[in-house]
Design a protein around this motif. Sequence first.
Motif, PDB file in Angstrom:
ATOM      1  N   GLU A  49      20.064  26.294 -33.174  1.00  0.00           N
ATOM      2  CA  GLU A  49      19.002  25.587 -32.451  1.00  0.00           C
ATOM      3  C   GLU A  49      17.752  25.440 -33.304  1.00  0.00           C
ATOM      4  O   GLU A  49      17.030  24.441 -33.201  1.00  0.00           O
ATOM      5  CB  GLU A  49      18.676  26.348 -31.158  1.00  0.00           C
ATOM      6  CG  GLU A  49      17.514  25.776 -30.367  1.00  0.00           C
ATOM      7  CD  GLU A  49      17.793  24.393 -29.819  1.00  0.00           C
ATOM      8  OE1 GLU A  49      16.863  23.560 -29.808  1.00  0.00           O
ATOM      9  OE2 GLU A  49      18.943  24.130 -29.420  1.00  0.00           O
ATOM     10  N   LEU A  50      17.491  26.415 -34.176  1.00  0.00           N
ATOM     11  CA  LEU A  50      16.268  26.415 -34.991  1.00  0.00           C
ATOM     12  C   LEU A  50      16.525  25.912 -36.403  1.00  0.00           C
ATOM     13  O   LEU A  50      15.866  26.347 -37.364  1.00  0.00           O
ATOM     14  CB  LEU A  50      15.670  27.829 -35.027  1.00  0.00           C
ATOM     15  CG  LEU A  50      15.242  28.389 -33.664  1.00  0.00           C
ATOM     16  CD1 LEU A  50      14.686  29.793 -33.814  1.00  0.00           C
ATOM     17  CD2 LEU A  50      14.205  27.475 -33.007  1.00  0.00           C
ATOM     18  N   ALA A  51      17.480  25.022 -36.554  1.00  0.00           N
ATOM     19  CA  ALA A  51      17.739  24.332 -37.834  1.00  0.00           C
ATOM     20  C   ALA A  51      18.103  25.304 -38.950  1.00  0.00           C
ATOM     21  O   ALA A  51      17.650  25.150 -40.084  1.00  0.00           O
ATOM     22  CB  ALA A  51      16.529  23.485 -38.233  1.00  0.00           C
ATOM     23  N   GLY A  52      18.915  26.322 -38.632  1.00  0.00           N
ATOM     24  CA  GLY A  52      19.403  27.233 -39.657  1.00  0.00           C
ATOM     25  C   GLY A  52      18.441  28.326 -40.053  1.00  0.00           C
ATOM     26  O   GLY A  52      18.636  28.998 -41.072  1.00  0.00           O
ATOM     27  N   GLU A  53      17.418  28.568 -39.277  1.00  0.00           N
ATOM     28  CA  GLU A  53      16.442  29.621 -39.582  1.00  0.00           C
ATOM     29  C   GLU A  53      17.119  30.996 -39.547  1.00  0.00           C
ATOM     30  O   GLU A  53      17.823  31.333 -38.602  1.00  0.00           O
ATOM     31  CB  GLU A  53      15.310  29.559 -38.560  1.00  0.00           C
ATOM     32  CG  GLU A  53      14.210  30.581 -38.773  1.00  0.00           C
ATOM     33  CD  GLU A  53      13.088  30.387 -37.770  1.00  0.00           C
ATOM     34  OE1 GLU A  53      12.584  31.398 -37.261  1.00  0.00           O
ATOM     35  OE2 GLU A  53      12.745  29.218 -37.486  1.00  0.00           O
ATOM     36  N   ARG A  54      16.881  31.786 -40.581  1.00  0.00           N
ATOM     37  CA  ARG A  54      17.485  33.119 -40.657  1.00  0.00           C
ATOM     38  C   ARG A  54      16.724  34.081 -39.755  1.00  0.00           C
ATOM     39  O   ARG A  54      15.488  34.129 -39.778  1.00  0.00           O
ATOM     40  CB  ARG A  54      17.452  33.618 -42.105  1.00  0.00           C
ATOM     41  CG  ARG A  54      18.090  34.985 -42.291  1.00  0.00           C
ATOM     42  CD  ARG A  54      18.078  35.397 -43.746  1.00  0.00           C
ATOM     43  NE  ARG A  54      18.587  36.748 -43.915  1.00  0.00           N
ATOM     44  CZ  ARG A  54      18.631  37.381 -45.087  1.00  0.00           C
ATOM     45  NH1 ARG A  54      18.204  36.773 -46.187  1.00  0.00           N
ATOM     46  NH2 ARG A  54      19.104  38.612 -45.163  1.00  0.00           N
ATOM     47  N   ILE A  55      17.462  34.863 -38.969  1.00  0.00           N
ATOM     48  CA  ILE A  55      16.839  35.769 -38.003  1.00  0.00           C
ATOM     49  C   ILE A  55      17.349  37.184 -38.249  1.00  0.00           C
ATOM     50  O   ILE A  55      18.554  37.430 -38.197  1.00  0.00           O
ATOM     51  CB  ILE A  55      17.147  35.335 -36.559  1.00  0.00           C
ATOM     52  CG1 ILE A  55      16.649  33.903 -36.323  1.00  0.00           C
ATOM     53  CG2 ILE A  55      16.495  36.291 -35.571  1.00  0.00           C
ATOM     54  CD1 ILE A  55      17.048  33.346 -34.981  1.00  0.00           C
ATOM     55  N   ASP A  56      16.442  38.107 -38.525  1.00  0.00           N
ATOM     56  CA  ASP A  56      16.767  39.528 -38.696  1.00  0.00           C
ATOM     57  C   ASP A  56      16.383  40.267 -37.416  1.00  0.00           C
ATOM     58  O   ASP A  56      15.215  40.251 -37.013  1.00  0.00           O
ATOM     59  CB  ASP A  56      16.002  40.130 -39.877  1.00  0.00           C
ATOM     60  CG  ASP A  56      16.386  39.496 -41.203  1.00  0.00           C
ATOM     61  OD1 ASP A  56      17.475  38.909 -41.274  1.00  0.00           O
ATOM     62  OD2 ASP A  56      15.600  39.587 -42.162  1.00  0.00           O
ATOM     63  N   VAL A  57      17.359  40.894 -36.776  1.00  0.00           N
ATOM     64  CA  VAL A  57      17.106  41.689 -35.578  1.00  0.00           C
ATOM     65  C   VAL A  57      17.131  43.155 -35.979  1.00  0.00           C
ATOM     66  O   VAL A  57      18.137  43.638 -36.508  1.00  0.00           O
ATOM     67  CB  VAL A  57      18.148  41.407 -34.484  1.00  0.00           C
ATOM     68  CG1 VAL A  57      17.827  42.214 -33.234  1.00  0.00           C
ATOM     69  CG2 VAL A  57      18.200  39.929 -34.161  1.00  0.00           C
TER      70      VAL A  57
ATOM     71  N   GLN B 135      23.851  33.356 -33.629  1.00  0.00           N
ATOM     72  CA  GLN B 135      24.203  32.123 -34.341  1.00  0.00           C
ATOM     73  C   GLN B 135      23.832  30.899 -33.516  1.00  0.00           C
ATOM     74  O   GLN B 135      23.415  29.870 -34.064  1.00  0.00           O
ATOM     75  CB  GLN B 135      25.697  32.113 -34.661  1.00  0.00           C
ATOM     76  CG  GLN B 135      26.119  30.975 -35.568  1.00  0.00           C
ATOM     77  CD  GLN B 135      25.405  30.977 -36.900  1.00  0.00           C
ATOM     78  OE1 GLN B 135      25.279  32.026 -37.541  1.00  0.00           O
ATOM     79  NE2 GLN B 135      24.930  29.824 -37.330  1.00  0.00           N
ATOM     80  N   SER B 136      23.941  31.009 -32.200  1.00  0.00           N
ATOM     81  CA  SER B 136      23.545  29.900 -31.335  1.00  0.00           C
ATOM     82  C   SER B 136      22.058  29.600 -31.490  1.00  0.00           C
ATOM     83  O   SER B 136      21.648  28.432 -31.526  1.00  0.00           O
ATOM     84  CB  SER B 136      23.872  30.241 -29.884  1.00  0.00           C
ATOM     85  OG  SER B 136      23.402  29.253 -29.009  1.00  0.00           O
ATOM     86  N   ILE B 137      21.241  30.653 -31.615  1.00  0.00           N
ATOM     87  CA  ILE B 137      19.797  30.466 -31.801  1.00  0.00           C
ATOM     88  C   ILE B 137      19.506  29.925 -33.195  1.00  0.00           C
ATOM     89  O   ILE B 137      18.642  29.062 -33.367  1.00  0.00           O
ATOM     90  CB  ILE B 137      19.057  31.795 -31.552  1.00  0.00           C
ATOM     91  CG1 ILE B 137      19.316  32.275 -30.129  1.00  0.00           C
ATOM     92  CG2 ILE B 137      17.568  31.641 -31.816  1.00  0.00           C
ATOM     93  CD1 ILE B 137      18.719  33.619 -29.809  1.00  0.00           C
ATOM     94  N   VAL B 138      20.227  30.418 -34.188  1.00  0.00           N
ATOM     95  CA  VAL B 138      20.052  29.919 -35.559  1.00  0.00           C
ATOM     96  C   VAL B 138      20.336  28.422 -35.619  1.00  0.00           C
ATOM     97  O   VAL B 138      19.598  27.657 -36.249  1.00  0.00           O
ATOM     98  CB  VAL B 138      20.965  30.698 -36.535  1.00  0.00           C
ATOM     99  CG1 VAL B 138      21.001  30.026 -37.896  1.00  0.00           C
ATOM    100  CG2 VAL B 138      20.486  32.137 -36.676  1.00  0.00           C
TER     101      VAL B 138
ATOM    102  N   ALA C  22       8.543  29.705 -39.386  1.00  0.00           N
ATOM    103  CA  ALA C  22       9.455  28.728 -38.786  1.00  0.00           C
ATOM    104  C   ALA C  22      10.225  27.938 -39.834  1.00  0.00           C
ATOM    105  O   ALA C  22       9.663  27.463 -40.818  1.00  0.00           O
ATOM    106  CB  ALA C  22       8.670  27.770 -37.895  1.00  0.00           C
ATOM    107  N   GLY C  23      11.524  27.830 -39.609  1.00  0.00           N
ATOM    108  CA  GLY C  23      12.390  27.073 -40.491  1.00  0.00           C
ATOM    109  C   GLY C  23      12.926  27.859 -41.655  1.00  0.00           C
ATOM    110  O   GLY C  23      13.830  27.404 -42.361  1.00  0.00           O
ATOM    111  N   SER C  24      12.386  29.055 -41.876  1.00  0.00           N
ATOM    112  CA  SER C  24      12.814  29.862 -43.019  1.00  0.00           C
ATOM    113  C   SER C  24      13.423  31.191 -42.572  1.00  0.00           C
ATOM    114  O   SER C  24      14.609  31.431 -42.731  1.00  0.00           O
ATOM    115  CB  SER C  24      11.629  30.112 -43.966  1.00  0.00           C
ATOM    116  OG  SER C  24      12.034  30.899 -45.064  1.00  0.00           O
TER     117      SER C  24
END
Length: 402
Positions: free
Chosen positions: A262-270, A257-260, A227-229
Motif C-alpha cells: 500500500e505504501l509503494a514498497g516502503e520498508r517497515i521494521d517492527v 507485506q500488505s501495508i508495504v 515516507a517511501g523509504s
Amino acid sequence: MKSEFILAINELCTERQLSRDVILEAIEAALVSAYRRDHGGDVTAHIDPETGQAHVYSTMTVVEKVQDPATEIALADARRLDPDAVIGGSVTVEVTPKDFGRIAAQTAKQVIVQRIREAERNALYQEFEDRKHEICSATVQSIGPHGVTLSLGRGEAVMPVAEQIRGERLRPHSRIRVYVVGVKDTPRGPEIIVSRAHKDMLKRLLELEVPEIFNGQVEIKGIAREAGSRSKVAVAATQPGIDPVGCCVGMRGMRIQSIVNELAGERIDVIEWSPDAATFIANALSPAKVLNVVLEEREDGRTATVIVPDRQLSLAIGKEGQNARLAARLTGWRIDIKPASTAAVEAFGALSEEVLESDESLLRAAEALLLGQDPLKPEGEEAEPGEEPPQAEADARAGGGS
C-alpha cells in the motif's frame, strides 16, 4: 395526502442528502425575503410539513389610528384576532398574498439555491471534520506541480507535494487510500487536506490490518517514518502470552507485506518496545546486533553510546545514516554508534599505567572486558554472588578435563 410540493421536497432531500428541515427552513427564509421585498414589515413564514401549504405572518403593533398599514393595526381589528389586545401591544396577523408575482418567485428561487448550497457545504465540512485523522479511499483526478487533486465521493481533496510519498507515481483515475489531515472552511467550500506521508497513515493501516492492535491487545508505542523509504514501529503487548512483533508481521509476513504494498514498497521494521531504555535502543537498531549500550544523561540532552561488532557497523548506521536516525527519533535518545574494536581501544586507553604494570595485568584486563566485567577491579577482590572469578573458572575447566 401529501402535496406535490412536499413530494418534491422529499425527492430533493434524498438527491442532495440533506435534512428535510434544512430545506424547509431555506424555503421559509425565501418566502420572508420575497414578502419583505414587496411589502416590508416584521414577518415570519411557516410551511406545513404535511400539506406543503405556505403561510406568512406579520407582527403588527396595536394603535388607535393606523398610519403604516404594513406594521400597524387598529385596536378594533386587533381585538377580532385577540380579545385581550391593547394599544401598544402586538398581534400576529396572517398576511399571505394570493400571488407573490414573478419577481417574488425569482427571489425565492435564488434564496433557496443559496441556502441549499450553504447547507451542502456545511454538511460536507461536518462529514470530513468527523473523519479527520482517519483513512479513506480516494480517486486521483489530476496531478499538478503543487499537488494532487482527489475525489472523495461527495468532496474534493488536495494532497500537497510535502504530503506525498517520495518517488510514488500516481495515475489519473487510480484508487488509493489517504489519511485526512485536516479540513478548512473557506468561502469556496470545505478544503480537505490529505496525506500519504504522515506517520499516522502507517498507524491507521496497522490498525486495519492487525486485529490485535484494533482490539487493544497490542499497543503501538511509537513510529518513526521517512515516507517511501523506511519506517520503524515500536509495539508492546498489553496481555501476557502475546508476541507483539509476530502479530504485526503475520504468518509468512502477509500482514506487513500488505501495508508495504500500500505504501509503494516502503520498508517497515517492527520492533518490540521495552521499558528499559538500553534494551529499547538495542531493539531499535535492528537488524544490527548490539553488544552493549551505555546511557548518559546530561543537561544538553540524553546520549546513548552503542557498541556493535565491527562487521555490523554499516548495518547499524544504515544507508546515509537512516537506520541510526530513525532509531534516535523513535527512542528519543541521541545515539552514538561505535565498533567494538574502537570501543576496546578507548577502554584500554582509559586504564592508567599504574594499574597495568605488566603484561599479565593487561591480559587480565582484556579477559575482564570480554566477560563484561570491570577491568579495574583488583585481582583479590571477591566476585559477585553466583559469579566465579575467571581464573577459578579456568581451573575448574582444567580439572574437569583431567
